[in-house]
Design a protein around this motif. Structure first.
Motif, PDB file in Angstrom:
ATOM      1  N   LYS A   1      76.422  50.380  -0.950  1.00 43.35           N
ATOM      2  CA  LYS A   1      75.796  50.706   0.336  1.00 43.35           C
ATOM      3  C   LYS A   1      74.734  49.678   0.689  1.00 43.35           C
ATOM      4  CE  LYS A   1      76.036  55.724   0.720  1.00 43.35           C
ATOM      5  NZ  LYS A   1      75.234  56.938   0.621  1.00 43.35           N
ATOM      6  N   SER A   2      74.589  49.392   1.971  1.00 48.23           N
ATOM      7  CA  SER A   2      73.583  48.417   2.387  1.00 48.23           C
ATOM      8  C   SER A   2      72.192  49.019   2.210  1.00 48.23           C
ATOM      9  CB  SER A   2      73.791  48.043   3.850  1.00 48.23           C
ATOM     10  OG  SER A   2      73.392  49.126   4.662  1.00 48.23           O
ATOM     11  N   LEU A   3      71.196  48.134   2.106  1.00 54.02           N
ATOM     12  CA  LEU A   3      69.827  48.610   1.922  1.00 54.02           C
ATOM     13  C   LEU A   3      69.386  49.477   3.101  1.00 54.02           C
ATOM     14  CD1 LEU A   3      67.179  48.688   0.383  1.00 54.02           C
ATOM     15  CD2 LEU A   3      66.581  46.497   1.385  1.00 54.02           C
ATOM     16  N   GLU A   4      69.807  49.135   4.334  1.00 53.05           N
ATOM     17  CA  GLU A   4      69.451  49.945   5.513  1.00 53.05           C
ATOM     18  C   GLU A   4      69.914  51.387   5.325  1.00 53.05           C
ATOM     19  OE1 GLU A   4      70.761  46.978   5.737  1.00 53.05           O
ATOM     20  OE2 GLU A   4      69.522  45.786   7.099  1.00 53.05           O
ATOM     21  N   GLU A   5      71.177  51.535   4.910  1.00 47.65           N
ATOM     22  CA  GLU A   5      71.728  52.876   4.710  1.00 47.65           C
ATOM     23  C   GLU A   5      70.960  53.628   3.632  1.00 47.65           C
ATOM     24  OE1 GLU A   5      76.259  53.735   4.566  1.00 47.65           O
ATOM     25  OE2 GLU A   5      76.008  51.559   4.379  1.00 47.65           O
ATOM     26  N   ARG A   6      70.736  52.932   2.494  1.00 50.82           N
ATOM     27  CA  ARG A   6      70.054  53.587   1.374  1.00 50.82           C
ATOM     28  C   ARG A   6      68.647  53.999   1.784  1.00 50.82           C
ATOM     29  NH1 ARG A   6      69.666  49.257  -2.525  1.00 50.82           N
ATOM     30  NH2 ARG A   6      71.058  47.876  -1.404  1.00 50.82           N
ATOM     31  N   TRP A   7      67.952  53.127   2.518  1.00 47.85           N
ATOM     32  CA  TRP A   7      66.595  53.411   2.977  1.00 47.85           C
ATOM     33  C   TRP A   7      66.582  54.642   3.875  1.00 47.85           C
ATOM     34  CZ3 TRP A   7      61.556  52.136   2.435  1.00 47.85           C
ATOM     35  CH2 TRP A   7      60.683  52.457   3.484  1.00 47.85           C
ATOM     36  N   LYS A   8      67.514  54.663   4.842  1.00 48.96           N
ATOM     37  CA  LYS A   8      67.585  55.782   5.794  1.00 48.96           C
ATOM     38  C   LYS A   8      67.836  57.100   5.069  1.00 48.96           C
ATOM     39  CE  LYS A   8      69.258  54.174  10.236  1.00 48.96           C
ATOM     40  NZ  LYS A   8      70.549  53.793  10.801  1.00 48.96           N
ATOM     41  N   ASP A   9      68.846  57.098   4.170  1.00 46.32           N
ATOM     42  CA  ASP A   9      69.173  58.313   3.414  1.00 46.32           C
ATOM     43  C   ASP A   9      67.958  58.789   2.623  1.00 46.32           C
ATOM     44  OD1 ASP A   9      71.678  57.981   4.374  1.00 46.32           O
ATOM     45  OD2 ASP A   9      72.578  57.299   2.479  1.00 46.32           O
ATOM     46  N   PHE A  10      67.250  57.836   2.029  1.00 44.77           N
ATOM     47  CA  PHE A  10      66.101  58.170   1.187  1.00 44.77           C
ATOM     48  C   PHE A  10      65.005  58.831   2.015  1.00 44.77           C
ATOM     49  CE2 PHE A  10      63.071  57.610  -2.250  1.00 44.77           C
ATOM     50  CZ  PHE A  10      63.888  57.623  -3.365  1.00 44.77           C
ATOM     51  N   GLN A  11      64.717  58.239   3.214  1.00 48.15           N
ATOM     52  CA  GLN A  11      63.660  58.814   4.058  1.00 48.15           C
ATOM     53  C   GLN A  11      64.035  60.220   4.491  1.00 48.15           C
ATOM     54  OE1 GLN A  11      61.071  56.899   3.853  1.00 48.15           O
ATOM     55  NE2 GLN A  11      62.483  55.428   2.974  1.00 48.15           N
ATOM     56  N   SER A  12      65.320  60.399   4.910  1.00 48.39           N
ATOM     57  CA  SER A  12      65.638  61.716   5.474  1.00 48.39           C
ATOM     58  C   SER A  12      65.609  62.797   4.397  1.00 48.39           C
ATOM     59  CB  SER A  12      66.955  61.704   6.260  1.00 48.39           C
ATOM     60  OG  SER A  12      67.973  61.193   5.476  1.00 48.39           O
TER      61      SER A  12
END
Ligand SMILES: [Zn+2]
Length: 411
Positions: free
Chosen positions: A265-276
């Motif tokens: 997974k791209s860092l953007e996706e991982r970051w978003k999932d983590f925040q939510s």
């Protein structure tokens, strides 16, 4: 320095022993490591390079080795059994019925991550987060204690159909070999001296990433081709430690993702999932950010006073990356340490023992500053530069917002 990543596949052509430490102080049984350290592959590679280039004099070779293999240039990652991957140290499973949930639903109670749960526990104690949540027949909850789950894992073959699901990876086959000591005077066996080694069997496949300076690509490809044989580990003079190169291909990533496709997974996706998820679970407030850093190889951290550190603080991270990072705090960490010893083949001397942080160690951070874009940009840079000491030896590969940390339900 511009680098090209190569995914290299190696197959053992003779038994392999990768450590010379007895399993306990006065034991005569030696166990091999389960992976091949990057530094061993590097030594074998330099040896091969020297053989192919016989006419260079020793001084020129020494200079080239220093320029290309220490500090800057090449970086040899650890080689792990193919198609397998390790979970963070925060992965836990039921003490009574450990293992991934399988079709045989009642057998294993599943594996989940405990990083966010453990952090929340420091705020408000919740005993349920230390217990197995698996519902058995009749709707009862198992409630057994949880233990760390440290087996290597791999993706289910049909993971694309079912989402990212895991299973245990096949363990490397081991052989037990033995030898006796010969008395130098009588030339017969020395009484009371018998040794056993737990060695890695032949035909085992290992994979790892080697980072090559772009201007050295031609030399690398000339040495590391599919006819090459590397010699690593102990007892090489008795025929041990032969590795055939069976595949060598250019790739884009510095961590092999075959064993765990969710790492793709791209860092953007991982970051978003983590925040939510962190917002949903009240780890952070709506206007705050949270992220994790997980060690994908062992790491060695030292501060300006040469003290070994296990806490990845802002100062330490800024020191190692030369980045200016918005204010953040280390909120929770799950770290194991290990002793790292080594041998200098050239000088025939032992290296000083160091205290390292074990692969899988995980850190959770929080910040009130910055923006999504700023953090993704900075964390992308951090992920792309290994941190800590001896990074050229394969230490200090890190991964930001590891998707398994969001796995709070058993899988
Ligand atoms: Zn259970």
């Amino acid at each position: 320095m511009d680098k090209t990543y190569y995914l290299i596949t190696l197959e053992t052509a003779s038994p392999l022993v990768l450590s010379n430490r007895p399993s306990s102080g006065d034991s005569s049984v030696f166990h091999s490591l389960e992976y091949i350290p990057g530094a061993s592959i590097r030594g074998a590679f330099i040896q091969l390079m020297k053989q192919l280039d016989k006419y260079q004099d020793e001084v020129a070779v020494t200079k080239e080795v220093k320029d290309l293999f220490v500090e800057e240039g090449y970086r040899f990652g650890n080689f792990h059994p193919a198609n397998s991957s390790l979970l963070p140290l925060t992965a836990v499973s039921c003490k009574q019925f450990p293992g991934f949930v399988s079709e045989d639903f009642e057998k294993n109670h599943g594996v989940r991550d405990s990083l966010l749960d453990n952090y929340l526990n420091t705020k408000e104690y919740n005993s349920a987060s230390f217990e197995c949540n698996h519902e058995t027949e009749g709707g009862k909850v198992c409630q057994s204690p949880l233990l760390p789950y440290d087996r290597p894992i791999t993706a289910l073959e049909d993971y694309q159909l079912e989402g990212f699901l895991y299973q245990d990876a096949r363990l490397v086959n081991k052989l037990q070999t033995g030898h006796i000591a010969i008395d130098p005077i009588t030339q017969t066996n020395k009484k009371g001296h018998i040794f056993f080694e737990n060695t890695i069997d032949i035909e085992e496949i290992f994979e790892g990433i080697i980072e090559v300076p772009r201007e050295h690509k031609a030399v690398f490809e000339n040495v590391m081709n599919i006819n090459a044989t590397l010699r690593v580990g102990s007892k090489r003079t008795s025929g041990f430690g032969m590795l055939n190169v069976t595949n060598c291909q250019e790739v884009n990533e510095r961590i092999p993702t075959e064993g765990n496709p969710s790492l793709n997974k791209s860092l953007e996706e991982r970051w978003k999932d983590f925040q939510s998820l962190c917002r949903e679970k009240n780890v952070i407030k709506q206007d705050e950010f949270a992220f994790s850093i997980t060690c994908m190889s062992d790491a060695i951290l030292k501060d300006n006073w040469f003290r070994y550190r296990t806490d990845l603080t802002k100062d330490l991270l800024e020191n190692y990356t030369n980045l200016t990072i918005p204010d953040f705090t280390l909120e929770y960490s799950q770290v194991s340490t290990k002793q790292i010893s080594g041998w200098n083949q050239m000088w025939k001397t032992a290296l000083d023992d160091e205290v390292g942080i074990k692969v899988g160690s995980s850190y959770l951070f929080k910040s009130k500053e910055g923006s999504d874009e700023e953090w993704i940009d900075l964390l992308g840079k951090i992920e792309n530069m290994p941190i800590g000491e001896r990074t050229y030896d394969g230490f200090g590969t890190v991964f930001v917002c590891h998707p398994f940390h969001l796995q709070m339900e058993e899988v």
